[in-house]
Design a protein around this motif. Sequence first.
Motif, PDB file in Angstrom:
ATOM      1  N   HIS A 238       0.843  -1.201   0.000  1.00 43.32           N
ATOM      2  CA  HIS A 238       0.000   0.000   0.000  1.00 43.32           C
ATOM      3  C   HIS A 238       0.874   1.244   0.000  1.00 43.32           C
ATOM      4  CE1 HIS A 238      -3.610  -2.389   1.036  1.00 43.32           C
ATOM      5  NE2 HIS A 238      -2.686  -3.192   1.539  1.00 43.32           N
ATOM      6  N   ASP A 239       0.473   2.201  -0.803  1.00 42.40           N
ATOM      7  CA  ASP A 239       1.216   3.436  -0.919  1.00 42.40           C
ATOM      8  C   ASP A 239       0.611   4.446   0.058  1.00 42.40           C
ATOM      9  OD1 ASP A 239       2.884   5.335  -1.821  1.00 42.40           O
ATOM     10  OD2 ASP A 239       1.807   5.728  -3.693  1.00 42.40           O
ATOM     11  N   VAL A 240       1.371   4.807   1.086  1.00 40.48           N
ATOM     12  CA  VAL A 240       0.850   5.747   2.091  1.00 40.48           C
ATOM     13  C   VAL A 240       1.038   7.170   1.575  1.00 40.48           C
ATOM     14  CG1 VAL A 240       1.031   6.576   4.447  1.00 40.48           C
ATOM     15  CG2 VAL A 240       1.416   4.171   3.958  1.00 40.48           C
ATOM     16  N   ARG A 241      -0.003   7.941   1.554  1.00 42.96           N
ATOM     17  CA  ARG A 241       0.078   9.312   1.049  1.00 42.96           C
ATOM     18  C   ARG A 241      -1.065  10.146   1.593  1.00 42.96           C
ATOM     19  NH1 ARG A 241      -1.308   8.835  -5.215  1.00 42.96           N
ATOM     20  NH2 ARG A 241       0.402   7.360  -5.178  1.00 42.96           N
ATOM     21  N   SER A 242      -0.940  11.465   1.372  1.00 38.62           N
ATOM     22  CA  SER A 242      -2.043  12.360   1.730  1.00 38.62           C
ATOM     23  C   SER A 242      -2.812  12.655   0.461  1.00 38.62           C
ATOM     24  CB  SER A 242      -1.506  13.665   2.287  1.00 38.62           C
ATOM     25  OG  SER A 242      -0.755  13.422   3.435  1.00 38.62           O
ATOM     26  N   VAL A 243      -4.101  12.575   0.551  1.00 36.07           N
ATOM     27  CA  VAL A 243      -4.904  12.941  -0.613  1.00 36.07           C
ATOM     28  C   VAL A 243      -5.807  14.113  -0.217  1.00 36.07           C
ATOM     29  CG1 VAL A 243      -4.896  10.668  -1.673  1.00 36.07           C
ATOM     30  CG2 VAL A 243      -6.688  11.236  -0.059  1.00 36.07           C
ATOM     31  N   THR A 244      -6.032  14.985  -1.176  1.00 36.05           N
ATOM     32  CA  THR A 244      -6.866  16.149  -0.915  1.00 36.05           C
ATOM     33  C   THR A 244      -8.108  16.056  -1.768  1.00 36.05           C
ATOM     34  OG1 THR A 244      -4.867  17.402  -0.495  1.00 36.05           O
ATOM     35  CG2 THR A 244      -6.875  18.666  -0.883  1.00 36.05           C
ATOM     36  N   CYS A 280      -6.702  14.034   3.700  1.00 40.38           N
ATOM     37  CA  CYS A 280      -6.589  12.905   4.621  1.00 40.38           C
ATOM     38  C   CYS A 280      -5.417  12.025   4.259  1.00 40.38           C
ATOM     39  CB  CYS A 280      -7.893  12.123   4.699  1.00 40.38           C
ATOM     40  SG  CYS A 280      -8.444  11.459   3.148  1.00 40.38           S
ATOM     41  N   ARG A 281      -4.914  11.375   5.288  1.00 38.76           N
ATOM     42  CA  ARG A 281      -3.785  10.467   5.138  1.00 38.76           C
ATOM     43  C   ARG A 281      -4.390   9.094   4.834  1.00 38.76           C
ATOM     44  NH1 ARG A 281       1.321  11.524   3.970  1.00 38.76           N
ATOM     45  NH2 ARG A 281       2.706  10.063   5.015  1.00 38.76           N
ATOM     46  N   THR A 282      -3.962   8.483   3.766  1.00 41.08           N
ATOM     47  CA  THR A 282      -4.553   7.192   3.417  1.00 41.08           C
ATOM     48  C   THR A 282      -3.503   6.286   2.784  1.00 41.08           C
ATOM     49  OG1 THR A 282      -6.367   6.129   2.232  1.00 41.08           O
ATOM     50  CG2 THR A 282      -5.331   7.990   1.149  1.00 41.08           C
ATOM     51  N   ALA A 283      -3.891   5.085   2.523  1.00 41.52           N
ATOM     52  CA  ALA A 283      -2.998   4.149   1.834  1.00 41.52           C
ATOM     53  C   ALA A 283      -3.769   3.617   0.638  1.00 41.52           C
ATOM     54  CB  ALA A 283      -2.613   3.013   2.766  1.00 41.52           C
ATOM     55  N   THR A 284      -3.162   3.749  -0.507  1.00 42.48           N
ATOM     56  CA  THR A 284      -3.871   3.291  -1.695  1.00 42.48           C
ATOM     57  C   THR A 284      -3.242   2.002  -2.205  1.00 42.48           C
ATOM     58  OG1 THR A 284      -2.460   4.688  -3.047  1.00 42.48           O
ATOM     59  CG2 THR A 284      -4.579   5.599  -2.410  1.00 42.48           C
TER      60      THR A 284
ATOM     61  N   PRO B 386      -3.943   2.572  11.926  1.00 46.10           N
ATOM     62  CA  PRO B 386      -2.869   2.816  12.897  1.00 46.10           C
ATOM     63  C   PRO B 386      -1.481   2.642  12.278  1.00 46.10           C
ATOM     64  CG  PRO B 386      -4.541   1.369  13.824  1.00 46.10           C
ATOM     65  CD  PRO B 386      -4.862   1.507  12.378  1.00 46.10           C
ATOM     66  N   LEU B 387      -1.392   1.770  11.288  1.00 45.26           N
ATOM     67  CA  LEU B 387      -0.087   1.558  10.654  1.00 45.26           C
ATOM     68  C   LEU B 387       0.259   2.720   9.722  1.00 45.26           C
ATOM     69  CD1 LEU B 387      -0.093  -2.285   9.956  1.00 45.26           C
ATOM     70  CD2 LEU B 387       1.040  -1.030  11.792  1.00 45.26           C
ATOM     71  N   ILE B 388      -0.765   3.354   9.160  1.00 43.44           N
ATOM     72  CA  ILE B 388      -0.524   4.554   8.353  1.00 43.44           C
ATOM     73  C   ILE B 388       0.104   5.620   9.249  1.00 43.44           C
ATOM     74  CG2 ILE B 388      -1.650   6.444   7.099  1.00 43.44           C
ATOM     75  CD1 ILE B 388      -3.653   4.423   6.025  1.00 43.44           C
ATOM     76  N   SER B 470       0.865  13.585  -5.275  1.00 49.23           N
ATOM     77  CA  SER B 470       1.058  14.913  -4.704  1.00 49.23           C
ATOM     78  C   SER B 470       2.008  14.821  -3.527  1.00 49.23           C
ATOM     79  CB  SER B 470      -0.283  15.456  -4.225  1.00 49.23           C
ATOM     80  OG  SER B 470      -0.846  14.510  -3.352  1.00 49.23           O
ATOM     81  N   ASP B 471       2.187  13.636  -3.065  1.00 49.98           N
ATOM     82  CA  ASP B 471       2.932  13.442  -1.833  1.00 49.98           C
ATOM     83  C   ASP B 471       4.271  12.803  -2.134  1.00 49.98           C
ATOM     84  OD1 ASP B 471       2.905  11.182   0.839  1.00 49.98           O
ATOM     85  OD2 ASP B 471       3.321  13.321   0.947  1.00 49.98           O
ATOM     86  N   SER B 472       5.288  13.238  -1.453  1.00 51.70           N
ATOM     87  CA  SER B 472       6.600  12.662  -1.709  1.00 51.70           C
ATOM     88  C   SER B 472       6.861  11.541  -0.734  1.00 51.70           C
ATOM     89  CB  SER B 472       7.656  13.748  -1.561  1.00 51.70           C
ATOM     90  OG  SER B 472       7.580  14.268  -0.271  1.00 51.70           O
ATOM     91  N   SER B 473       6.318  10.405  -1.039  1.00 47.03           N
ATOM     92  CA  SER B 473       6.524   9.278  -0.135  1.00 47.03           C
ATOM     93  C   SER B 473       7.848   8.592  -0.393  1.00 47.03           C
ATOM     94  CB  SER B 473       5.380   8.281  -0.256  1.00 47.03           C
ATOM     95  OG  SER B 473       5.277   7.844  -1.571  1.00 47.03           O
TER      96      SER B 473
END
Lengths: 304, 474
Positions: A238-244, A280-284, B386-388, B470-473
């Motif tokens: 899962h790619d953790v990122r913030s989405v708007t 929000c912070r999510t995982a896609t 929680p893991l996020i 949009s995010d630099s992961s």
Amino acid sequence: MSFVEYSEFIQEGDVVIIFLGHDSMMPIKVEAGAQTQTRYGAIRHSSDLIGRRFGSKVTCSKGGWVYVLHPTPELWTVNLPHRTQILYTTDIANITLMLDLKPGSIVCESGTGSGSLSHAILRTIAPSGHLYTVEFHAQRAEKAAQEFKEHKVAHLVTVRNQDVCKEGFGVVGVADAVFLDIPSPWEAVTHAKKAFKRKGGRLCSFSPCIEQVQRTCEALLEQGFEEICTLEVLQRVHDVRSVTLPLPDFGPEDGGAESAKMASEEVSSAANSGHPSVTCRTATAPREMAGHTGYLTFATKPRG
Amino acid sequence: MADPAVDSDEESRISEGDYVVLKRADVYKSVQIEKRKKVIFEKQWLFMDNAIGELYGSTFEVDGGGKLTLRKPNNTEDPTDTKGAGLDNRHIVDDGKSQKLTRDDIESLKEQGLKGQEIIQQLIDNSTTFRDKTEFAQEKYIKKKKKKYESKITVLKPTSRILAMMYHGREPGKVCHLRYDTLAQMLTMGNIHAGSKIIVFETCAGLVLGSVMERMGGHGSVIQLYPGGGPVRAGMESFGFPSHFHNTLHEFPLCKVNALLSGTLNVDEKDMDSQSNGRSDEQCSSSQVSTGEGDESSSEPQKMEVSADPAEAKKKEDREKSREQKRVRMEEKRKRLAAAAALLEGRNADGLVIASRFHPCPVLLGLLKFVAPSRPFVVYCQYREPLIECYTKLREQGGAVSLRLTDSWLRHYQVLPNRTHPVLLMSGGGGYLLSGITVSADAAATSGAQQKSGEPAAKRIKLDEIKSTSDSSA
């Protein structure tokens, strides 16, 4: 360093994993006086690596930096030179658990291929187990043996260059577990059976096609194997990122304007455009992922 | 090692006191072998007495009195009389009258002590539709009846595979719904192997602890951190490890981690320690099902109050004795605490495994401090969110690379001639894992900005194109 024992400091002759950034790594062999080019510049082994602690940050000649990591079978799997299609960690993890592997286990494997699974097996069965691995391709067998030596695990493994379907594993009555990753595993089932200890053990066969599974299961049943079970495991990263997400505009609302504004403020209004939005912070889930590697067929060889 | 003579049967005989796993079809149950002890398994009483001395992997038949009789390995497959089969089911009508035997008939057959196989044959003979069923349907019918009437039980030696499957099948709530394939990932991603020093924090009944110990084979050390009054280890006990494995196992209370980190933990002064121990027990135990080790203090005082006058002297003696025993235990506990603290203080553990019902974020950030650089860690959580948060915090804080949030998907297949397909029912979710590798966290260079500058421009652009992110992961 060894693949079966951690050490604190980097020494000459070690294999280290250079971590360059997200999913970007390279394995290098440490040699005094040698240099390795990365996109951040050169790493000088004598000054930058030897004597340094595993896990430390190394500044390269162009000013960029990388981390040097201790090798593990899992890092090796994503960095090894491919000589064949390889097994990846998700399948390896399940094979290891379902074959009941642990320190001291005696394992037979064929084919050796690029040694991805072999390293994981060796890590798990050390210090007292042994791996008998059979590879019919002479060059691959030789390369694998050489790698095992470089990785300081040669004492735990015997590599044989022969055809497992015709000549078996070269050992009889010793194995706790047998693993087959060959095109026609059903032709190796009788040899596998002979390789087991008298008290029996666990077998696994990896095949990409269901027809191979079908034939293998028939052969296993015929040879008296029990608890035959076929499964498939896939891993999603899962790619953790913030989405708007922008909030819709319903137009001005009579009397309710105040509360609407309140809500949007709580939610945070977007900095530049002025349009209200929620971040929000999510995982896609990945857009594309490995959808199939192979079926894993497990069976128990009963006593006898 | 390659000598077949060494492959003796002696080590594989079931003895009294052994922890074993009973298997019937796909159902498992872990029990300890005790003479004349009733065990309930799959709605059946049984006594394990007759299993003693037999070999692991043996299959037994259970009779009405719960007695086990060994099944000879040869006559396992029983030819069931079928005589002919139909091609399709166009003439099979469900009128509820195809079975001529009534429930009472079947009960009386059972009472007569008929073997499962014989009852099944009776059911087949008295089924009017059986002969019209297709061959596949007949097979399915027999399989179903066998499951119901044949009570074959196999006695197995416990392994992580078997126990993980057992817990997931029987009591998923006790192991935070950790599925066996996820446990497999944890052990592999954590590079658990002989000779390492591993920190484990789990509330999975001791299953994860046991699995880690199995992979270490009694070499190295495991430090179990525990919440509440004492570590939960039932799952680990079920592995039946030899005693030298237990010498490699240490425990340390979670509520003393802060003291350890700040250097204020005092393990030398006895009174201080026993006092604070008692206090912490009270504090933490509300959330904790009590287990053997932690609650010695609770049972003893009660016993003393209950006893009456006459044997005053003896009572006093007993009290003295029990006080002495308690002191010895406290001293023992203090020594173990000091040993675990010493292991942790080196801050050079080779790995960290977390699987609990607590929020993983503080646990991970707190315990990661005890891990050496360039070592893998893995955190299980039943939920993804929680893991996020863990992922985000670790990125901000630095000290870890190769962070991956994953879950796995498991599908079983029925493989039979002309009837191969995925099994109808599959598990919906086996939980989530966050894994990564520690690196030295030198204060200077771990900010986000610098991380970005370390990233090559070309790759960033390419990544952004692919993910339109949009995010630099990275």
